[in-house]
Motif scaffolding. Structure first.
Motif, short mmCIF file in Angstrom:
data_model
loop_
_atom_site.label_atom_id
_atom_site.label_comp_id
_atom_site.label_asym_id
_atom_site.label_seq_id
_atom_site.Cartn_x
_atom_site.Cartn_y
_atom_site.Cartn_z
N ARG A 22 -8.63 -1.64 -8.41
CA ARG A 22 -7.63 -1.47 -7.35
C ARG A 22 -7.35 -2.79 -6.65
O ARG A 22 -6.21 -3.15 -6.39
CB ARG A 22 -8.11 -0.42 -6.34
N ASP A 35 -3.79 4.16 -6.42
CA ASP A 35 -4.74 5.28 -6.43
C ASP A 35 -5.16 5.67 -7.85
O ASP A 35 -6.22 6.30 -8.04
CB ASP A 35 -4.13 6.50 -5.73
N ALA A 36 -4.34 5.30 -8.82
CA ALA A 36 -4.65 5.68 -10.22
C ALA A 36 -5.63 4.73 -10.89
O ALA A 36 -6.07 4.98 -12.02
CB ALA A 36 -3.35 5.74 -11.04
N THR A 37 -6.00 3.64 -10.27
CA THR A 37 -6.94 2.68 -10.86
C THR A 37 -8.32 3.33 -10.99
O THR A 37 -8.67 4.24 -10.23
CB THR A 37 -7.03 1.39 -10.02
N TYR A 66 3.35 1.26 -3.49
CA TYR A 66 2.67 1.36 -4.78
C TYR A 66 1.40 2.23 -4.68
O TYR A 66 0.44 2.03 -5.40
CB TYR A 66 2.30 -0.03 -5.31
N LYS A 67 1.47 3.22 -3.81
CA LYS A 67 0.29 4.05 -3.57
C LYS A 67 -0.18 4.76 -4.84
O LYS A 67 -1.39 4.80 -5.12
CB LYS A 67 0.62 5.09 -2.48
N ARG A 68 0.74 5.32 -5.63
CA ARG A 68 0.33 6.06 -6.83
C ARG A 68 -0.38 5.16 -7.83
O ARG A 68 -1.43 5.52 -8.38
CB ARG A 68 1.56 6.70 -7.48
N GLN A 69 0.21 3.98 -8.05
CA GLN A 69 -0.40 3.07 -9.02
C GLN A 69 -1.78 2.61 -8.54
O GLN A 69 -2.73 2.53 -9.33
CB GLN A 69 0.50 1.85 -9.26
N GLU A 97 0.84 -1.21 0.00
CA GLU A 97 0.00 0.00 0.00
C GLU A 97 0.87 1.25 0.00
O GLU A 97 0.56 2.24 -0.68
CB GLU A 97 -0.92 0.00 1.24
#
Length: 533
Positions: free
Chosen positions: A483, A475-477, A470-473, A467
């Motif tokens: 997600r 959150d970008a879903t 890889y927060k950016r990836q 979490e």
């Protein structure tokens, strides 16, 4: 010779022997050692369902082993003919005795005499006893009830002046702690000086519903803070056995004495001796099949750490329980940490581990304090430590930060690192973050350590670590479903490197063992743990 020595008058012997002074001594001893059933203090003691001081000593020690020191300390009263009319004893009974055959020294408060205040007896008597325990290098047992020789304002009138308070012998207590085991049973309201004594020791036990502990009692508190509290609400077991001031709780006075006898059975009489070894009927080669499945394959599930401990340690050798040799210390406080004494092949050891049923096992401020105190105790008296690691890390969140968890955690880390007693570390499941490193690697890379195949470790647990990393990836879903899908893909990718075998390939863990071999390996070299046979 008169039939009743207590009625012997001065001048009735012919001066040719010391028979008369001896009879006078014995008469006073008989009066002191027999309860005065009409004394208001004794009546109050019994009305409160409490044992009398000499009943306590008899229940604590081996049969007929008590040898009193200061047997006639007190205030005799005689009539105009010299007859002994009454005797007000000091409110402290002291002397040597034996516990399971080993010599100890006991200081016992007599609450029936002025509530244990200094004006009810000779103030130096208890500190003198603590000095004797130190000099003879024998364990010191305190039976606390009242102020344990602390002062009261009534003493001002007796002295005709007030006085600057002193430590009243607490320095002797601290000296004794450095050399011999010091234990206390709280057997009534323990206030002021007695409260300090209870905290200055290696082990303390209070009786549920009978004993309380406070710096000052309800009347003083009401005057100072306007709180109108009962003794139980101010300092009962639910307060002090959960905040770590007191280690254990007993259901009765006799239960408290049994716990003290058990605690001492694992320790040497002083730091100049080795811990006592007993003969065990439990084979050191015993392999428990239950250990192969006690850790759940699903990592989020819990298990009973005390069942695991019982399967590893000797089945016998605990005077307090027939279940196993494990004697737990501090079960009611710092509950994320489990600590206590046990035996392996008859040799006493310390047991240190975590309870995954309490906040997942994450170590908090009280758990850190408990760890530091226990490791220091084992190190001081030369008990090796069997360190069963399932540590997810320090407790987190606003409450943990307000409780200064990391500050107390640093003290636990320092105690583990600075310990010179052998520590045999078995990583049974998790070891994450700074706290996981402190427990899984207490010697900073050069300790005796093995792991079970259930081992799971790293700087962070995978779920939370992914979490963060890889927060950016994530959150970008485009949707919660996407997600979750990405999260599962990342977890699957990391699962390939999560196996403890991967760590062993790189010598990141020295050896992975069959859990059923834990007891034989821990017993292999007795008190000097080595990880391999």
């Amino acid at each position: 010779m008169p039939s009743d020595p207590s009625k012997t008058r001065k001048g009735e012997d012919d001066g040719s022997s010391w028979a008369h002074p001896l009879e006078e001594l014995k008469a006073q001893q008989r009066v002191i050692r027999a309860p005065n059933l009409e004394d208001p203090g004794y009546i109050r003691q019994k009305a409160n369902n409490k044992l009398w001081v000499r009943e306590r000593i008899a229940a604590l020690l081996d049969l007929d082993s008590f040898v009193e020191v200061g047997s006639v300390t007190g205030k005799p009263a005689v009539d105009d003919k010299g007859d002994l009319v009454s005797f007000t004893p000091a409110n402290s009974v002291t002397g040597f005795g034996r516990v399971r055959g080993r010599k100890v020294f006991v200081t016992a408060d007599d609450f029936s005499v002025r509530g244990g205040h200094a004006d009810g007896g000779i103030g130096v008597k208890a500190p003198y006893g603590e000095t004797l325990a130190l000099r003879y290098r024998v364990p010191l047992i305190r039976l606390l009830d009242g102020s344990s020789g602390g002062g009261s304002v009534a003493l001002y009138l007796t002295l005709g002046a007030t006085y600057i308070p002193t430590l009243a012998g607490l320095g002797r207590s601290m000296d004794a702690m450095g050399v011999v085991p010091v234990v206390s049973a709280l057997l009534g309201p323990v206030v002021g000086l007695a409260a300090a004594k209870a905290a200055i020791g290696h082990f303390s036990v209070m009786v549920k519903g009978l004993s309380q502990l406070f710096a000052a009692g309800p009347p003083v508190v009401k005057q100072a803070t306007f709180e109108n509290l009962s003794k139980e609400a101010l300092g009962g077991w639910e307060i002090h056995a959960t905040n770590g001031t007191v280690d254990n709780v007993a259901t009765s006075e006799l239960d408290a004495f049994l716990q003290i006898r058990a605690f001492l059975s694992y320790l040497p009489s002083s730091i100049f001796e080795m811990p006592p070894v007993s003969t065990s009927s439990d084979s050191p080669d015993r392999r428990e099949e239950g250990l192969i499945s006690i850790i759940p394959r699903r990592r989020a599930r819990t298990y009973d750490i005390r069942v695991l401990i019982d399967m590893v340690v000797d089945k016998d050798g605990n005077p307090y329980s027939e279940k196993s040799s494990f004697f737990e210390i501090g079960a009611t406080w710092g509950r994320s940490i489990v600590a206590g004494f046990a035996r392996l092949n008859g040799r006493p050891v310390g047991i240190l581990t975590s309870d995954c049923m309490m906040n997942g096992g994450a170590i908090d401020a009280l758990g850190s304090q408990k760890t530091a105190k226990f490791v220091t105790l084992c190190n001081h008296f030369g008990l090796p430590i069997l360190n069963l690691v399932d540590q997810p890390g320090f407790a987190i969140g606003s409450i943990a930060e307000r409780n200064a968890t990391i500050r107390h955690g640093a003290s636990a880390m320092a105690a583990l690192y600075q310990a010179t007693t052998p520590i045999y570390t078995v990583i049974i499941r998790r070891a994450f973050g700074v706290a996981g490193g402190a427990f899984a690697d207490p010697d900073d890379g050069f300790g005796n350590r093995v792991a079970w195949p259930s081992g799971d470790w790293g700087s962070l647990p995978l779920e939370g670590g992914i979490e963060a990393a890889y927060k950016r990836q994530l959150d970008a879903t485009s949707s919660p479903e996407e997600r979750e899908k990405l999260m599962n893909e990342l977890l699957a990718k990391f699962e390939e490197v999560r196996s403890p075998l991967k760590t062993a390939h790189k010598f990141g863990v020295e050896e992975i063992i069959d859990p059923r071999d834990t007891r034989p390996l821990a017993c292999e070299v007795g008190g000097t743990f080595a990880p391999f046979g």
